[in-house]
Design an enzyme around this catalytic site. Sequence first.
Site, short mmCIF file in Angstrom:
data_model
loop_
_atom_site.label_atom_id
_atom_site.label_comp_id
_atom_site.label_asym_id
_atom_site.label_seq_id
_atom_site.Cartn_x
_atom_site.Cartn_y
_atom_site.Cartn_z
N LYS A 215 -6.82 2.19 0.43
CA LYS A 215 -5.48 2.28 -0.16
C LYS A 215 -5.22 1.05 -0.85
O LYS A 215 -5.32 0.01 -0.54
CB LYS A 215 -4.01 2.91 0.23
CG LYS A 215 -3.27 3.34 -0.68
CD LYS A 215 -2.41 2.68 -1.16
CE LYS A 215 -1.52 1.78 -0.06
NZ LYS A 215 -1.06 0.91 -1.38
N GLY A 267 -2.49 -8.14 3.65
CA GLY A 267 -0.74 -8.43 2.59
C GLY A 267 0.26 -9.11 4.23
O GLY A 267 -0.70 -10.56 4.54
N SER A 268 1.34 -8.51 4.11
CA SER A 268 2.75 -9.76 4.80
C SER A 268 2.49 -9.65 5.77
O SER A 268 2.27 -8.04 6.70
CB SER A 268 3.57 -8.92 3.67
OG SER A 268 4.30 -7.41 4.17
N THR A 269 3.39 -10.13 6.56
CA THR A 269 2.92 -10.74 7.90
C THR A 269 3.62 -9.07 8.84
O THR A 269 3.46 -8.38 9.07
CB THR A 269 3.57 -11.90 8.61
OG1 THR A 269 2.69 -13.10 7.85
CG2 THR A 269 4.11 -11.69 9.82
N GLY A 272 2.12 -5.85 8.20
CA GLY A 272 1.14 -5.93 9.50
C GLY A 272 1.81 -5.47 10.89
O GLY A 272 1.17 -4.83 11.71
N GLU A 289 -5.15 -9.16 8.27
CA GLU A 289 -5.06 -10.70 7.44
C GLU A 289 -3.98 -11.08 7.00
O GLU A 289 -3.66 -10.15 6.01
CB GLU A 289 -5.96 -11.06 6.62
CG GLU A 289 -6.66 -11.92 6.64
CD GLU A 289 -6.51 -12.73 4.59
OE1 GLU A 289 -5.37 -13.06 5.42
OE2 GLU A 289 -6.60 -12.00 4.22
N CYS A 323 -2.91 -16.36 0.08
CA CYS A 323 -2.25 -16.48 1.92
C CYS A 323 -2.83 -17.69 2.86
O CYS A 323 -1.98 -18.12 3.01
CB CYS A 323 -2.99 -15.15 2.57
SG CYS A 323 -5.42 -14.96 2.77
N GLU A 420 6.51 -18.45 3.68
CA GLU A 420 5.45 -18.28 2.47
C GLU A 420 5.95 -17.84 0.91
O GLU A 420 6.86 -16.05 1.01
CB GLU A 420 4.84 -17.18 2.83
CG GLU A 420 3.58 -16.57 2.27
CD GLU A 420 2.44 -15.64 2.70
OE1 GLU A 420 1.40 -15.95 2.72
OE2 GLU A 420 3.07 -14.83 3.21
#
Length: 509
Positions: A215, A267-269, A272, A289, A323, A420
Amino acid sequence: MTDPQTQDTSQDTPQHPEDTQPVDKQPAQQAPRGAFAYAPAPESRSVVAIAPSYGHFIDGEFREAAGGKVFTTVSPSTEEVLSEVALGGPEDVDAAVAAARRAFGPWSALPGAERAKYLFRIARIIQERSRELAVLESLDNGKPIRESRDTDLPLAAAHFFYYAGWADKLAYAGYGADPKPLGVAGQVIPWNFPLLMLAWKIAPALATGNTVVLKPAETTPLSALFFADICRQAGLPRGVVNIVTGDGTAGGALVAHPDVRKVAFTGSTGVGKAIARTVAGTDKKLTLELGGKAANIVYDDAPVDQAVEGIVNGIFFNQGHVCCAGSRLLVQESVAEEVLDALKRRMATLRVGDPLDKNTDVGAINSPEQLDRIRALADAGEREGAERWSPPCELPASGYWFAPTLFTGVTQAHRIAREEIFGPVLSVLTFRTPAEAVEKANNTPYGLSAGIWTEKGSRILWTAEKLRAGVVWANTFNKFDPASPFGGYKESGYGREGGRHGLEAYLDV
């Protein structure tokens, strides 16, 4: 980004004055206007044909979304609608996973050497069609064509070449004499490196005998759909690679699907963490990651010009949409003034503008939502007392743009030093001793990467050993190789991608 260039913005119109006003307007920091001026050198967009609409790629064929819904993908540099794309949902994910399950038996039964032939073929086609892909990536993502052409495309091909070499050597990878694939891998990739992240995910999955449902990010689906055509050109068996486009609904359905045995997410924390909660209690393997807030440490004996190039590459490469970006500069007090003067001079030469222009150093921000976040955090830095500086930089009238920016007078309590930003914004902090540098570098919830600049090898080794970061660069930054594992600690995720280590997550070991 390594060639000093002088900015000629006489034809540009500022879009957001607050993004273009430098805090420090000292003449010494500005490059002479007109010196070494570059004529426009745009890459022709005619080399790539973009269809007016795209469907999902399922079981070797493109098809409309089950619900008939679509969304548009837009060029960040012009706000031009590039194409209409199928908006996927659970029904589309079900069809893609079913196709991948049917393909898994025959694909995993192939000898490794036979699977390798397909990966080699894909790698060569990526190389042959790299000009098309580079233009497409820059149009859909907003990154400069030089980066798409010279970084993203060579690395994407290299990952398929590298893992093709592993396909018939899995017994020697250290995971047992006869490691087995898992089954269907569900993979969700971000918008900052669309094609490269696809290669990071798909190449090891196919080499180890798994099948894939991928995706792509909703703002950058085109290179993944182009890759689907490459799979057909390479003769890849139907159902081995499936691509479902859409938003978080499709991604959530893929992660939660009971027939998916492996989930890989970049992607973003925040997302995740949500994925980790979804997968918890199942037998699915998971690699994440996520975000980063990397420290780029400059010691007093560092070669200043070389360090400045590394700082610029670390934070302004890909508009800071990285990242592992070196978004925190930690510079030793005794050389802080010298480093900052050289850094400001170098920043004044960066050219911001048309991503298809080969002279462009900093392209467009990927989306209006990301631009709003960058602005909000930069404004918070000013409100909290940090000093903001940008070189004179008039931004294009249309599209999503943010001038290269640095903040001085930053403390570890500032949001810009903790959160971030994922944009071209650098926070500068100082330190006196190596121990203080390490303490400040590790004072973050993230742990993805770091950089060290010094002429002393012993200092490099001492510092690297104490940094809690998955990747540590010494006297360079943002260097990648498919043979080298990549991943982080803490809120930067877990698991490794790349190298021999990247095979483990796709094997039943």
